[in-house]
Design a protein around this motif. Structure first.
Motif, PDB file in Angstrom:
ATOM      1  N   ARG A  37       0.861  -1.177   0.000  1.00 35.06           N
ATOM      2  CA  ARG A  37       0.000   0.000   0.000  1.00 35.06           C
ATOM      3  C   ARG A  37       0.894   1.223   0.000  1.00 35.06           C
ATOM      4  O   ARG A  37       1.890   1.275   0.734  1.00 35.06           O
ATOM      5  CB  ARG A  37      -0.886   0.003   1.252  1.00 35.06           C
ATOM      6  CG  ARG A  37      -1.594   1.315   1.492  1.00 35.06           C
ATOM      7  CD  ARG A  37      -2.318   1.353   2.805  1.00 35.06           C
ATOM      8  NE  ARG A  37      -2.800   2.714   3.055  1.00 35.06           N
ATOM      9  CZ  ARG A  37      -4.022   2.985   3.487  1.00 35.06           C
ATOM     10  NH1 ARG A  37      -4.885   2.017   3.765  1.00 35.06           N
ATOM     11  NH2 ARG A  37      -4.386   4.238   3.686  1.00 35.06           N
ATOM     12  N   GLN A  38       0.542   2.231  -0.822  1.00 24.47           N
ATOM     13  CA  GLN A  38       1.335   3.455  -0.840  1.00 24.47           C
ATOM     14  C   GLN A  38       0.421   4.660  -0.680  1.00 24.47           C
ATOM     15  O   GLN A  38      -0.498   4.865  -1.481  1.00 24.47           O
ATOM     16  CB  GLN A  38       2.137   3.576  -2.138  1.00 24.47           C
ATOM     17  CG  GLN A  38       3.097   4.762  -2.135  1.00 24.47           C
ATOM     18  CD  GLN A  38       3.986   4.797  -3.359  1.00 24.47           C
ATOM     19  OE1 GLN A  38       3.656   4.255  -4.408  1.00 24.47           O
ATOM     20  NE2 GLN A  38       5.152   5.438  -3.236  1.00 24.47           N
ATOM     21  N   ASP A  39       0.680   5.453   0.344  1.00 20.49           N
ATOM     22  CA  ASP A  39      -0.032   6.702   0.559  1.00 20.49           C
ATOM     23  C   ASP A  39       0.745   7.831  -0.109  1.00 20.49           C
ATOM     24  O   ASP A  39       1.973   7.744  -0.269  1.00 20.49           O
ATOM     25  CB  ASP A  39      -0.202   6.966   2.058  1.00 20.49           C
ATOM     26  CG  ASP A  39      -1.143   5.970   2.702  1.00 20.49           C
ATOM     27  OD1 ASP A  39      -0.694   5.186   3.562  1.00 20.49           O
ATOM     28  OD2 ASP A  39      -2.319   5.955   2.312  1.00 20.49           O
ATOM     29  N   GLU A  81     -10.330   5.576   4.991  1.00 24.33           N
ATOM     30  CA  GLU A  81      -8.901   5.437   5.292  1.00 24.33           C
ATOM     31  C   GLU A  81      -8.218   4.324   4.481  1.00 24.33           C
ATOM     32  O   GLU A  81      -6.988   4.190   4.517  1.00 24.33           O
ATOM     33  CB  GLU A  81      -8.666   5.187   6.785  1.00 24.33           C
ATOM     34  CG  GLU A  81      -9.447   4.049   7.386  1.00 24.33           C
ATOM     35  CD  GLU A  81     -10.711   4.519   8.096  1.00 24.33           C
ATOM     36  OE1 GLU A  81     -11.397   5.421   7.554  1.00 24.33           O
ATOM     37  OE2 GLU A  81     -11.014   3.972   9.173  1.00 24.33           O
ATOM     38  N   ASP A  82      -8.988   3.550   3.752  1.00 27.96           N
ATOM     39  CA  ASP A  82      -8.403   2.556   2.846  1.00 27.96           C
ATOM     40  C   ASP A  82      -7.975   3.180   1.523  1.00 27.96           C
ATOM     41  O   ASP A  82      -7.359   2.511   0.675  1.00 27.96           O
ATOM     42  CB  ASP A  82      -9.398   1.427   2.576  1.00 27.96           C
ATOM     43  CG  ASP A  82      -9.720   0.614   3.819  1.00 27.96           C
ATOM     44  OD1 ASP A  82     -10.893   0.237   4.003  1.00 27.96           O
ATOM     45  OD2 ASP A  82      -8.795   0.376   4.620  1.00 27.96           O
ATOM     46  N   SER A  83      -8.309   4.453   1.328  1.00 23.38           N
ATOM     47  CA  SER A  83      -7.903   5.150   0.099  1.00 23.38           C
ATOM     48  C   SER A  83      -6.391   5.216   0.030  1.00 23.38           C
ATOM     49  O   SER A  83      -5.728   5.692   0.960  1.00 23.38           O
ATOM     50  CB  SER A  83      -8.496   6.563   0.086  1.00 23.38           C
ATOM     51  OG  SER A  83      -9.898   6.512   0.069  1.00 23.38           O
ATOM     52  N   ALA A  84      -5.838   4.724  -1.085  1.00 22.79           N
ATOM     53  CA  ALA A  84      -4.385   4.671  -1.276  1.00 22.79           C
ATOM     54  C   ALA A  84      -4.130   4.054  -2.644  1.00 22.79           C
ATOM     55  O   ALA A  84      -5.060   3.655  -3.345  1.00 22.79           O
ATOM     56  CB  ALA A  84      -3.713   3.815  -0.198  1.00 22.79           C
ATOM     57  N   THR A  85      -2.871   3.958  -3.010  1.00 29.40           N
ATOM     58  CA  THR A  85      -2.489   3.205  -4.201  1.00 29.40           C
ATOM     59  C   THR A  85      -1.997   1.841  -3.754  1.00 29.40           C
ATOM     60  O   THR A  85      -1.161   1.735  -2.849  1.00 29.40           O
ATOM     61  CB  THR A  85      -1.397   3.936  -4.994  1.00 29.40           C
ATOM     62  OG1 THR A  85      -1.923   5.173  -5.477  1.00 29.40           O
ATOM     63  CG2 THR A  85      -0.937   3.101  -6.188  1.00 29.40           C
ATOM     64  N   TYR A  86      -2.508   0.799  -4.376  1.00 34.19           N
ATOM     65  CA  TYR A  86      -2.141  -0.567  -4.022  1.00 34.19           C
ATOM     66  C   TYR A  86      -1.244  -1.131  -5.128  1.00 34.19           C
ATOM     67  O   TYR A  86      -1.611  -1.149  -6.305  1.00 34.19           O
ATOM     68  CB  TYR A  86      -3.383  -1.418  -3.812  1.00 34.19           C
ATOM     69  CG  TYR A  86      -4.126  -1.003  -2.558  1.00 34.19           C
ATOM     70  CD1 TYR A  86      -5.040   0.044  -2.583  1.00 34.19           C
ATOM     71  CD2 TYR A  86      -3.861  -1.614  -1.329  1.00 34.19           C
ATOM     72  CE1 TYR A  86      -5.682   0.461  -1.430  1.00 34.19           C
ATOM     73  CE2 TYR A  86      -4.506  -1.207  -0.172  1.00 34.19           C
ATOM     74  CZ  TYR A  86      -5.407  -0.172  -0.228  1.00 34.19           C
ATOM     75  OH  TYR A  86      -6.038   0.247   0.929  1.00 34.19           O
TER      76      TYR A  86
END
Lengths: 110, 115
Positions: A37-39, A81-86
Motif C-alpha cells: 500500500r502506498q499513501d 482510510e483505505d484510500s491509497a495506491t495498491y
C-alpha cells in the motif's frame, strides 16, 4: 521478461462497497507475490506475501488470493482510510529484485 | 532509526548538475534496493546490493547513474549531468537477506526535480 499488470488503474468506491483489485503476472518461476500500500508522499508499505496458488491471507478488511496467473486483493466494506495506491510485485530468482505493476489508485468516498 | 531513512526528502537541481541521494537502511539488513517512481509509472528497479556480492546493476538506465554501498550499510545513488527526464521519486528499500521470505521495507523517497 517478467510482466505485472494491474487493473483497473483507478477505482472509486462508496464506503461499505466491497470490490476486488486485480494483478495478473507473466513470469518465469514465481517465488512470491507481494502486495504493498502506498499513501501520497510516502514509500510503499508491506501488506502480504503469497507463495503458491490457492494461498490466501487476510488483514482487517483486506484479503489477498493467488492463482497461477493472477492475484486479487479483495476489500470488504472499505472505509475512507483505505484510500491509497495498491501495488503488486513479483519476486523471481533466489535473491533478486521485485518487479512492480503500475498500481491501482483506490478512492473510498464517505 | 527504526526504518529506512532517505535524504534529502526533496531536491531541485539544474539540468547538467550532479546529484547524490542517500539511503540509510534498517540496521542488520543485508539487502538494499533502489527504485525510481515516475508520475503514472510503476516502480522501476535500478540497482540491488546483497551483502558483499557484486551489485545487480541491470536496471540503471544509463552510465550517468551509479550507486555504491559503503561498509554494507549506507548507500548513495549518484546521477551525473542530470536531465529533465531524471525527475522522479527515488525510493530505497532494504530487507533482511533479499530472499522471498523477507519483505522489503521502503523509505519515504527523495523527490528529484530537474529544472
Amino acid at each position: 521478461e517478467d510482466q505485472v499488470t494491474q487493473s483497473p488503474e483507478a477505482l472509486r468506491l462508496q464506503e461499505g462497497e466491497s470490490s476486488s483489485l486485480n494483478c495478473s503476472y507473466t513470469v518465469s518461476g514465481l517465488r512470491g507475490l507481494f502486495w504493498y500500500r502506498q499513501d501520497p508522499g510516502k514509500g510503499p508499505e508491506f501488506l502480504f506475501t503469497l507463495y503458491s496458488a490457492g494461498e490466501e491471507k487476510e488483514k482487517e478488511r483486506l484479503k489477498a488470493t493467488l492463482t497461477k496467473k493472477e492475484s486479487f486483493l479483495h476489500i470488504t466494506a472499505p472505509k475512507p482510510e483505505d484510500s491509497a495506491t495498491y501495488l503488486c510485485a513479483v519476486h523471481t530468482g533466489a535473491n533478486s529484485k521485485l518487479t512492480f505493476g503500475k498500481g491501482i489508485t483506490l478512492s473510498v468516498r464517505p | 532509526g527504526a526504518g529506512v531513512s532517505q535524504s534529502p526528502s526533496n531536491k531541485v537541481t539544474e539540468k547538467g548538475k550532479d546529484v547524490e541521494l542517500r539511503c540509510d537502511p534498517i540496521s542488520g539488513h543485508t539487502a538494499l534496493y533502489w527504485y525510481r517512481q515516475s508520475l503514472g509509472q510503476g516502480l522501476e528497479f535500478l540497482i540491488y546490493f546483497q551483502g558483499n556480492s557484486a551489485p545487480d546493476k541491470s536496471g540503471l538506465p544509463s552510465d550517468r547513474f551509479s550507486a555504491e554501498r559503503t561498509g554494507g550499510s549506507v548507500s548513495t545513488l549518484t546521477i551525473q549531468r542530470t536531465q529533465q527526464e531524471d525527475s522522479a521519486v527515488y525510493l530505497c528499500a532494504s530487507s533482511f537477506d533479499g530472499t522471498v521470505n523477507t519483505e522489503a521495507f521502503f523509505g519515504q523517497g527523495t523527490r528529484l526535480t530537474v529544472v
